[in-house]
Design an enzyme around this catalytic site. Structure first.
Site, PDB file in Angstrom:
ATOM      1  N   ASP A  31       0.865  -1.180  -0.056  1.00 24.66           N
ATOM      2  CA  ASP A  31      -0.130   0.001   0.055  1.00 24.66           C
ATOM      3  C   ASP A  31       0.916   1.211   0.015  1.00 24.66           C
ATOM      4  O   ASP A  31       2.195   1.309   0.446  1.00 24.66           O
ATOM      5  CB  ASP A  31      -0.960   0.114   1.314  1.00 24.66           C
ATOM      6  CG  ASP A  31      -2.077   0.725   0.965  1.00 24.66           C
ATOM      7  OD1 ASP A  31      -3.172   0.368   0.555  1.00 24.66           O
ATOM      8  OD2 ASP A  31      -2.193   2.062   1.048  1.00 24.66           O
ATOM      9  N   SER A  72     -10.152   4.788  -6.993  1.00 20.97           N
ATOM     10  CA  SER A  72     -11.475   3.862  -7.150  1.00 20.97           C
ATOM     11  C   SER A  72     -12.796   4.756  -7.342  1.00 20.97           C
ATOM     12  O   SER A  72     -13.717   3.888  -7.250  1.00 20.97           O
ATOM     13  CB  SER A  72     -11.551   2.926  -5.860  1.00 20.97           C
ATOM     14  OG  SER A  72     -11.492   3.858  -4.775  1.00 20.97           O
ATOM     15  N   SER A 108     -14.036  -2.918 -13.254  1.00 21.26           N
ATOM     16  CA  SER A 108     -14.991  -2.445 -12.767  1.00 21.26           C
ATOM     17  C   SER A 108     -16.283  -2.392 -13.597  1.00 21.26           C
ATOM     18  O   SER A 108     -16.103  -2.356 -14.987  1.00 21.26           O
ATOM     19  CB  SER A 108     -14.762  -0.954 -12.492  1.00 21.26           C
ATOM     20  OG  SER A 108     -15.952  -0.134 -11.922  1.00 21.26           O
ATOM     21  N   TYR A 133     -12.667   7.346 -14.673  1.00 20.84           N
ATOM     22  CA  TYR A 133     -12.435   6.035 -14.118  1.00 20.84           C
ATOM     23  C   TYR A 133     -12.762   4.769 -14.599  1.00 20.84           C
ATOM     24  O   TYR A 133     -11.749   3.876 -14.861  1.00 20.84           O
ATOM     25  CB  TYR A 133     -13.298   6.015 -12.837  1.00 20.84           C
ATOM     26  CG  TYR A 133     -13.171   4.857 -11.898  1.00 20.84           C
ATOM     27  CD1 TYR A 133     -11.919   4.576 -11.182  1.00 20.84           C
ATOM     28  CD2 TYR A 133     -14.284   3.799 -11.967  1.00 20.84           C
ATOM     29  CE1 TYR A 133     -11.839   2.924 -10.646  1.00 20.84           C
ATOM     30  CE2 TYR A 133     -14.137   2.515 -11.012  1.00 20.84           C
ATOM     31  CZ  TYR A 133     -13.101   2.489 -10.428  1.00 20.84           C
ATOM     32  OH  TYR A 133     -12.850   1.136  -9.749  1.00 20.84           O
ATOM     33  N   ARG A 171     -30.221  -0.260  -6.870  1.00 21.63           N
ATOM     34  CA  ARG A 171     -29.263  -0.776  -7.722  1.00 21.63           C
ATOM     35  C   ARG A 171     -28.547  -1.878  -7.323  1.00 21.63           C
ATOM     36  O   ARG A 171     -28.206  -2.786  -8.217  1.00 21.63           O
ATOM     37  CB  ARG A 171     -28.389   0.362  -8.243  1.00 21.63           C
ATOM     38  CG  ARG A 171     -27.096   0.145  -9.301  1.00 21.63           C
ATOM     39  CD  ARG A 171     -26.515   1.350  -9.492  1.00 21.63           C
ATOM     40  NE  ARG A 171     -25.073   0.982 -10.233  1.00 21.63           N
ATOM     41  CZ  ARG A 171     -23.941   0.741  -9.886  1.00 21.63           C
ATOM     42  NH1 ARG A 171     -23.742   0.917  -8.290  1.00 21.63           N
ATOM     43  NH2 ARG A 171     -22.921   0.484 -10.393  1.00 21.63           N
TER      44      ARG A 171
END
Length: 252
Positions: A31, A72, A108, A133, A171
């Site tokens: 990280d 993200s 994604s 993104y 959703r």
């Protein structure tokens, strides 16, 4: 398997690290910000993946990478380029230098976020990103395929829906990926035989799901969670029905 997990301090990293260690998988957690080991068997590497030295330290002796690091959410393009394109390229170059056999990439649903909500999709349907993104995740899938074709690094791209402990809005009844299914999908993506570069949907077995996930079934993924179990509670509390599959990303 000797596994490197990037973005280890993020939401998904925090869910997966103890679960992967409990399976006996040796884990090196990477990280950009300081993190604390969750188990004595976990090795920590702190640094920026755009730095080749950090990448080399992280990938030394590794056989596989689970790449969760990067921006993200929707952000200005320069930030997206640095964190999701430049850093990913540096990681793949490191994987090539160190002979890493497989990279599992967190893609994604925002690669297809401009499709209408409710439309059934297959992985072969064209990309329709809902922002910078989403475009960066298309880049990620493309670079993974490039490094598979040119350098033999196996790859799986997880087009993750809504990875949450429980769904919270309408959703999510279509897009939810529960923690147990996330763990199973990651493990299968790391270990199952694959013949090329394989995108799959990162989604649970939702009754109202939008995405045909036959390719994930070929990896041995058998999801056990279903957002429908939470449907009555979600519909009672309300929440917006988005026009596009990408939800708020598509309308910002």
């Amino acid at each position: 398997m000797s596994l490197v997990l990037t973005g280890a301090g993020g939401q998904l990293g925090r869910v997966l690290r103890p679960r992967l260690l409990a399976r006996g998988i040796p884990l090196r957690a990477v990280d950009i910000s300081p993190i604390t080991p969750v188990d004595p068997r976990e090795t920590i590497v702190i640094g920026d993946l755009r730095d080749a030295g950090v990448v080399d330290e992280a990938l030394e002796g590794a056989t596989a990478v689970l790449h969760l690091a990067g921006t993200s959410v929707e952000r200005p393009l320069p930030e997206i380029i640095e964190n999701n394109l430049v850093a990913l390229h540096a990681l793949y170059e490191g994987a090539r230098r160190h002979g890493v056999g497989r990279v599992v990439f967190a893609s994604s649903n925002h690669t297809i976020g401009m499709y209408p909500a409710g439309q059934k999709l297959r992985l072969s349907d064209p990309y329709r990103p809902d922002g910078f993104y989403g475009i960066s995740k298309i880049w990620g899938e493309a670079i993974g395929r490039l490094y598979r074709d040119k350098y033999g690094i196996e790859g799986v791209a997880l087009r993750i829906g809504s990875a949450l402990t429980r769904p919270t809005e309408p959703r999510h009844l279509a897009t939810w990926l529960g923690d147990d299914d996330l763990e199973q999908l990651v493990v299968q993506s790391l270990t199952a035989p694959i013949s090329g570069y394989q995108p799959v949907w990162g989604v649970s077995a939702n009754t109202r799901g939008w995405w045909d996930n036959g390719e994930a079934a070929e990896l041995g993924y058998q999801p056990s969670q279903n957002a429908e179990d939470f449907a009555a509670e979600i519909m009672k509390t309300g929440g917006r029905d988005w026009v596009f599959q990408g939800g708020s990303f598509a309308e910002d």
